[in-house]
Design an enzyme around this catalytic site. Structure first.
Site, short mmCIF file in Angstrom:
data_model
loop_
_atom_site.label_atom_id
_atom_site.label_comp_id
_atom_site.label_asym_id
_atom_site.label_seq_id
_atom_site.Cartn_x
_atom_site.Cartn_y
_atom_site.Cartn_z
N ARG A 173 -73.61 62.19 39.46
CA ARG A 173 -75.00 62.23 39.92
C ARG A 173 -75.09 62.78 41.34
O ARG A 173 -76.19 62.88 41.87
CB ARG A 173 -75.57 60.83 39.93
CG ARG A 173 -76.49 60.49 38.75
CD ARG A 173 -76.85 59.04 38.93
NE ARG A 173 -78.03 58.57 38.29
CZ ARG A 173 -78.04 57.91 37.13
NH1 ARG A 173 -76.94 57.78 36.43
NH2 ARG A 173 -79.16 57.41 36.69
N ARG A 188 -91.04 51.93 29.17
CA ARG A 188 -89.71 51.64 28.61
C ARG A 188 -89.43 50.14 28.59
O ARG A 188 -89.64 49.44 29.58
CB ARG A 188 -88.68 52.36 29.47
CG ARG A 188 -87.32 52.38 28.87
CD ARG A 188 -86.57 53.57 29.32
NE ARG A 188 -85.79 53.29 30.51
CZ ARG A 188 -84.80 54.06 30.92
NH1 ARG A 188 -84.49 55.16 30.26
NH2 ARG A 188 -84.14 53.76 32.00
N ARG A 192 -86.07 56.39 42.04
CA ARG A 192 -85.07 57.01 41.15
C ARG A 192 -85.33 58.51 41.01
O ARG A 192 -84.40 59.31 40.95
CB ARG A 192 -85.09 56.34 39.77
CG ARG A 192 -84.48 54.96 39.82
CD ARG A 192 -84.80 54.18 38.58
NE ARG A 192 -84.11 54.65 37.40
CZ ARG A 192 -84.49 54.35 36.15
NH1 ARG A 192 -85.56 53.61 35.95
NH2 ARG A 192 -83.81 54.79 35.14
N LYS A 227 -81.21 60.44 27.93
CA LYS A 227 -79.75 60.65 27.91
C LYS A 227 -79.05 59.59 27.06
O LYS A 227 -78.17 59.92 26.27
CB LYS A 227 -79.18 60.59 29.34
CG LYS A 227 -79.58 61.75 30.22
CD LYS A 227 -78.76 61.81 31.50
CE LYS A 227 -78.98 60.60 32.41
NZ LYS A 227 -80.35 60.50 32.94
N ARG A 278 -86.77 46.62 32.69
CA ARG A 278 -85.73 46.58 33.73
C ARG A 278 -86.37 46.61 35.10
O ARG A 278 -87.39 47.25 35.30
CB ARG A 278 -84.82 47.82 33.59
CG ARG A 278 -83.73 47.64 32.58
CD ARG A 278 -83.04 48.94 32.18
NE ARG A 278 -82.80 49.92 33.24
CZ ARG A 278 -82.20 51.09 33.02
NH1 ARG A 278 -81.75 51.41 31.81
NH2 ARG A 278 -82.02 51.95 33.99
P1 AMP Z 1 -78.92 54.77 34.45
O1 AMP Z 1 -78.91 53.75 33.38
O2 AMP Z 1 -77.93 55.89 34.20
O3 AMP Z 1 -80.29 55.28 34.78
O4 AMP Z 1 -78.37 54.05 35.78
C1 AMP Z 1 -79.02 52.92 36.31
C2 AMP Z 1 -78.67 52.79 37.79
O5 AMP Z 1 -77.25 52.62 37.94
C3 AMP Z 1 -79.02 53.98 38.64
O6 AMP Z 1 -80.38 53.99 39.05
C4 AMP Z 1 -78.07 53.79 39.82
O7 AMP Z 1 -78.51 52.75 40.68
C5 AMP Z 1 -76.82 53.28 39.12
N1 AMP Z 1 -75.95 54.41 38.72
C6 AMP Z 1 -75.62 54.80 37.45
N2 AMP Z 1 -74.81 55.85 37.46
C7 AMP Z 1 -74.61 56.16 38.77
C8 AMP Z 1 -73.87 57.19 39.45
N3 AMP Z 1 -73.17 58.12 38.77
N4 AMP Z 1 -73.89 57.17 40.80
C9 AMP Z 1 -74.58 56.24 41.50
N5 AMP Z 1 -75.31 55.29 40.93
C10 AMP Z 1 -75.34 55.23 39.58
#
Ligand code: AMP
Length: 222
Positions: free
Chosen positions: A88, A127, A171, A13, A160
């Site tokens: 989400r 990653r 996740r 994404k 990370r």
């Molecule tokens: P991402 O980089 O989008 O994979 O987001 C990393 C982490 O941020 C996720 O695993 C969640 O812990 C948190 N996060 C990001 N976006 C959201 C969302 N819309 N709702 C809840 N947690 C989020």
């Protein structure tokens, strides 16, 4: 124009969002990036979010929705945005619809980057991320020019916390339990477009751009 990028963690994404932003001029709003900036800055929001992120769990809806609403209220997002990683949960989707309705706006299109769980696991495991600018590399699919170092600033790449195996599992569970229902939600709304994400990056980009409504490509952020 409001475009949502939906897909499992590791679907690409963030990378594809960069391509869409370059082609459309849409403002990129990525809740994961916003949380990570807060973690880096040591803010109260960052400290709270970190506990959930490190475990691979979603940050609670009320926190995430509050942060998103504030971001959408900034002038650069007045006409629209590319939402990456939000919503989400179904509750977040309802909150987004409500926030947009207040401004007589709608979700125009939801682009689902579809990747099977096995492929996602393999991608996330390899990653590596730049601790300074957040650039993401993959040891086989998208390696940096110099092994272990960021192409842009040369910094040593890190994995990370939430790309560690136990967090990856959580996740994926969060995605299946909390985010998958959004596919039916947006399917019913008639805004969902599925793109096969288990292909070369460029092919996925081509299909994503082709799925966008004409005005997005013509003028960008309208
Ligand atoms: P991402 O980089 O989008 O994979 O987001 C990393 C982490 O941020 C996720 O695993 C969640 O812990 C948190 N996060 C990001 N976006 C959201 C969302 N819309 N709702 C809840 N947690 C989020």
């Amino acid at each position: 124009m409001h475009v949502i990028l939906l897909g499992p963690p590791g679907a690409g994404k963030g990378t594809q969002a960069g391509q869409i932003v370059a082609a459309t001029g849409l403002v990129h709003v990525a809740t994961g990036d916003m949380f990570r900036e807060n973690v880096r800055g040591g803010t109260e929001l960052g400290l709270l979010a970190k506990q959930f992120m490190d475990r691979g769990e979603l940050v609670p809806d009320e926190v995430t929705i509050g942060m998103l609403r504030e971001r959408m209220d900034r002038p650069d997002a007045a006409a629209g945005a590319l939402l990456d990683g939000f919503p989400r949960t179904v509750q977040q989707a309802h909150a987004l619809d409500a926030a947009l309705a207040e401004r007589d706006q709608l979700v125009d299109i939801v682009l689902l980057i579809d990747v099977p769980a096995d492929a996602v696991r393999a991608r996330l495991g390899g990653r590596w991320t730049c601790p300074n600018d957040g650039a993401v590399y993959h040891q086989t699919n998208n390696p940096p020019q110099v092994a272990g170092h960021c192409d842009k600033d040369g910094a040593e790449l890190i994995q990370r916390d939430d790309d560690q195996p136990a967090a990856i599992d959580r996740r994926l569970i969060a995605y299946e339990e909390q985010t998958l229902p959004l596919i039916a939600f947006y399917d019913q709304a008639g805004t969902l477009v599925r793109i096969d994400g288990a292909r070369a990056l460029n092919d996925v980009t081509t299909d994503l751009l082709a799925a966008l409504p004409g005005p997005a490509l013509a003028g960008g952020n309208h």
